[in-house]
Enzyme design. Sequence first.
Site, PDB file in Angstrom:
ATOM      1  N   HIS A 149      -7.430  -4.483  -0.918  1.00  0.00           N
ATOM      2  CA  HIS A 149      -6.220  -3.534  -0.901  1.00  0.00           C
ATOM      3  C   HIS A 149      -6.820  -2.184  -1.129  1.00  0.00           C
ATOM      4  O   HIS A 149      -6.102  -1.175  -0.768  1.00  0.00           O
ATOM      5  CB  HIS A 149      -5.635  -4.119  -2.201  1.00  0.00           C
ATOM      6  CG  HIS A 149      -4.278  -3.711  -2.129  1.00  0.00           C
ATOM      7  ND1 HIS A 149      -3.236  -3.994  -1.087  1.00  0.00           N
ATOM      8  CD2 HIS A 149      -3.416  -2.930  -3.107  1.00  0.00           C
ATOM      9  CE1 HIS A 149      -2.035  -3.385  -1.533  1.00  0.00           C
ATOM     10  NE2 HIS A 149      -2.060  -2.735  -2.555  1.00  0.00           N
TER      11      HIS A 149
ATOM     12  N   SER B 294       0.529   0.808   0.145  1.00  0.00           N
ATOM     13  CA  SER B 294       0.870  -0.292  -0.862  1.00  0.00           C
ATOM     14  C   SER B 294       2.323   0.405  -1.345  1.00  0.00           C
ATOM     15  O   SER B 294       3.259   0.432  -0.561  1.00  0.00           O
ATOM     16  CB  SER B 294      -0.110  -0.245  -2.004  1.00  0.00           C
ATOM     17  OG  SER B 294       0.264  -1.346  -2.839  1.00  0.00           O
TER      18      SER B 294
END
Length: 422
Positions: free
Chosen positions: A393, A188
Amino acid sequence: MLLVVGLLCIFLVGATGSPNVKYVEELVRNNVFGPVPQNVLEDATLDVPELVRKYGYPLEKHNVITLDGYILELHRIPHGRFNNNQAGNKPVVFVMHGVVCSSADWVLTGPGVGLGYILAEEGFDVWLGNNRGNYYSRRHLTLNPDDANSTAFWQYSLDEMGNLDLSSSIDYILRVTGRPNLHYIGHSQGTSVFFVLGSLRPDFSEKIAAAHMLAPVVFTVANRNPMLDALSPIAAAIMSSLTDFGIGEMAPKSDLMAFIARTFCADGTSTQPICSALLFMIGGWSESQHNATLLPVKLAHTPAGSGVRQFAHMTQNVASKNFRRYDFGTVENLLRYGTAEPPAYNLKNIKSPVFLHYSHGDVRIHEGDVRVLYDALDAPKEMILIEERTFSHVDFMWGINAKTVLYDRIISDIRRIENSRK
Ligand SMILES: *[C@@H]1O[C@H](CO)[C@@H](O)[C@H](O)[C@H]1NC(C)=O
Ligand SMILES: *[C@@H]1O[C@H](CO)[C@@H](O)[C@H](O)[C@H]1NC(C)=O
């Protein structure tokens, strides 16, 4: 200069305990999680060095001083416990966490599951980074993060985190290990800062054997909706001015979290079910990859704090539909960059092979945006879709099956690249 940084390899007695230990203890007392096994409770209270040593792995703390005086704490697992359990000249893997995360996220799921342990067992020298401003790197030679009168400590964006934190950390690791290069794994925001580094510092391409990007965040241009178009410039303007108004840190202060836990999450209060649902939603994990037993451990270590400006920088990129340096406003941009608008990062400067791992279950990263990033790169590159459709995620760091679904593939890429160099 190199010598000075080299001499600053200090093994300090740092913080003890996880960042949110107080708040999680409050939740446990209020029975929000139901019964919590003693072993899990212990993992929730320990900090990274204590946690890794508890499981019988070697853990070294290293302090790196950046060019602008931030003191970063790196955590090194130099070898495995059961396999490859001797120190030696091993390929180096440097792993960088995402926003409001820390080195903890690569070990909190435990041996056999966490990437930090898996890499050590597979024969790598593992270094877990911590960006400036998080729980482990909330220190500076002269600036005070808690100064009530100044946000000077917090005046940094993704630009400094990539340009200065990563360059200092990588140079330090290569010096200590004597290796010519390392493999970079980022998740990320840990991918965003890699692309900042590679763009601003072309000399780092030869120090990075390959970049393994998990859920890469660079462009937000595909799948735009009118709401995002309308709101992102406003959000960017607000976020970017917060530091000037004395709000520098995005920190869930443990006392505040404990108060919220006590008030809204106590057993028997009418809001308790909402509280549990909320905790679940914040995580955004998929049911199949989430180990519910570990929820107290995850919440004790995450969030681990960050600066406000890194969010401002991300929001600016969403608003500009580009990937650019931090926007200080016209006057300061002219002074710093010589242009009224901040320049775009030049991704063509990156020469290291780049592997882009993404998932359809990751609602934060759109496949179209990964494609735009892929097209913008000149380096050897590959887009790799996670086969499990619900992989989300946070599963890139915490997923129960992250090893078989993702990490094994990364390890085979690392081995292939290392073998091709021999
Ligand atoms: C902040 O400013 C106040 C009032 O000017 C002063 O009394 C205080 O010592 C300052 N605190 C720090 C940490 O500089
Ligand atoms: C969840 O975590 C606990 C504690 O580490 C472990 O004992 C258990 O096997 C894990 N469950 C799954 C489904 O992986």
